[in-house]
Design a protein around this motif. Structure first.
Motif, PDB file in Angstrom:
ATOM      1  N   ASP A  48     -45.835 -27.951  18.278  1.00  0.00           N
ATOM      2  CA  ASP A  48     -44.591 -27.704  18.467  1.00  0.00           C
ATOM      3  C   ASP A  48     -43.336 -27.515  19.743  1.00  0.00           C
ATOM      4  O   ASP A  48     -42.291 -27.046  19.465  1.00  0.00           O
ATOM      5  N   LYS A  49     -44.105 -28.405  20.764  1.00  0.00           N
ATOM      6  CA  LYS A  49     -43.529 -28.558  21.476  1.00  0.00           C
ATOM      7  C   LYS A  49     -42.216 -30.210  21.357  1.00  0.00           C
ATOM      8  O   LYS A  49     -42.454 -31.254  21.131  1.00  0.00           O
ATOM      9  N   CYS A  50     -41.425 -29.291  21.084  1.00  0.00           N
ATOM     10  CA  CYS A  50     -40.320 -30.301  20.546  1.00  0.00           C
ATOM     11  C   CYS A  50     -38.704 -29.522  20.642  1.00  0.00           C
ATOM     12  O   CYS A  50     -38.535 -28.241  19.564  1.00  0.00           O
ATOM     13  N   VAL A  51     -37.427 -30.268  21.285  1.00  0.00           N
ATOM     14  CA  VAL A  51     -35.888 -29.872  20.832  1.00  0.00           C
ATOM     15  C   VAL A  51     -35.983 -31.058  20.708  1.00  0.00           C
ATOM     16  O   VAL A  51     -35.278 -32.194  21.085  1.00  0.00           O
ATOM     17  N   GLU A  52     -34.653 -30.705  19.312  1.00  0.00           N
ATOM     18  CA  GLU A  52     -33.710 -31.639  18.802  1.00  0.00           C
ATOM     19  C   GLU A  52     -32.939 -32.132  19.490  1.00  0.00           C
ATOM     20  O   GLU A  52     -32.525 -30.847  20.612  1.00  0.00           O
ATOM     21  N   LYS A  57     -29.037 -31.560  24.477  1.00  0.00           N
ATOM     22  CA  LYS A  57     -28.258 -31.977  25.146  1.00  0.00           C
ATOM     23  C   LYS A  57     -27.442 -30.335  25.798  1.00  0.00           C
ATOM     24  O   LYS A  57     -26.571 -30.570  26.514  1.00  0.00           O
ATOM     25  N   LYS A  58     -27.279 -29.588  24.685  1.00  0.00           N
ATOM     26  CA  LYS A  58     -26.647 -28.223  24.997  1.00  0.00           C
ATOM     27  C   LYS A  58     -27.290 -27.681  26.162  1.00  0.00           C
ATOM     28  O   LYS A  58     -27.120 -27.184  26.974  1.00  0.00           O
ATOM     29  N   GLN A 115     -39.954 -36.805  26.152  1.00  0.00           N
ATOM     30  CA  GLN A 115     -38.269 -36.112  26.448  1.00  0.00           C
ATOM     31  C   GLN A 115     -38.573 -35.326  28.100  1.00  0.00           C
ATOM     32  O   GLN A 115     -37.800 -35.246  28.799  1.00  0.00           O
ATOM     33  N   ARG A 116     -39.701 -35.294  27.913  1.00  0.00           N
ATOM     34  CA  ARG A 116     -39.570 -33.798  29.538  1.00  0.00           C
ATOM     35  C   ARG A 116     -39.116 -35.644  30.616  1.00  0.00           C
ATOM     36  O   ARG A 116     -38.881 -35.066  31.616  1.00  0.00           O
TER      37      ARG A 116
END
Length: 145
Positions: A48-52, A57-58, A115-116
């Motif tokens: 579940d590690k996911c940031v849209e 960006k924020k 992403q990391r």
């Protein structure tokens, strides 16, 4: 197995859209959440590690702002060495650096591996710069006391 579950869900969503039961926007949200999941070959494990992207960006913008603030405070502390203001300036700088680095680590913990790596390559050096500047001030203190 996981791929067939995702495919089945996606086909059901498409069928529901055709019958006007779901909006296209809902399907896109489902697609995005499905893309953010990763699988291992040995067993089906959901990550579940996911940031849209908009949220990421924020978070990165906020970290960049905090980095700038912490760097400014480190500069203030360096410039106030040998004055009565140094102790307070150093304390403020150390607090800002620690908060920034903590938030950075927390962000990395929320991300997928891809992403990391992107975030580390984008702002990782800035975080290392903060650590180095803080160490330089602390080393200077040790040398002169």
């Amino acid at each position: 197995m996981a791929a067939s579950i995702i495919r089945t869900m996606f086909l059901r969503c498409q069928a529901a859209v055709r019958s006007n039961a779901l909006t296209l926007q809902t399907v896109r949200k489902l697609e995005t959440s499905l893309v953010c999941r990763s699988f291992t070959c040995q067993s089906v494990l959901w990550n579940d590690k996911c940031v849209e992207a908009p949220e990421l960006k924020k978070l990165v913008d906020n970290l960049t702002y905090k980095f700038s603030e912490a760097r400014e405070l480190l500069t203030d502390a360096r410039e106030s060495q040998d004055t009565v203001y140094f102790s307070e300036d150093l304390e403020d700088a150390q607090k800002a650096v620690e908060e920034t680095l903590t938030e950075y680590r927390q962000l990395l913990d929320k991300l997928t591996d891809q992403q990391r790596q992107e975030i580390i390559s984008t702002i990782g050096l800035r975080m290392e710069e903060l650590k180095a500047q803080q160490r330089a001030i602390e080393d200077h203190l040790k040398d002169h006391h």
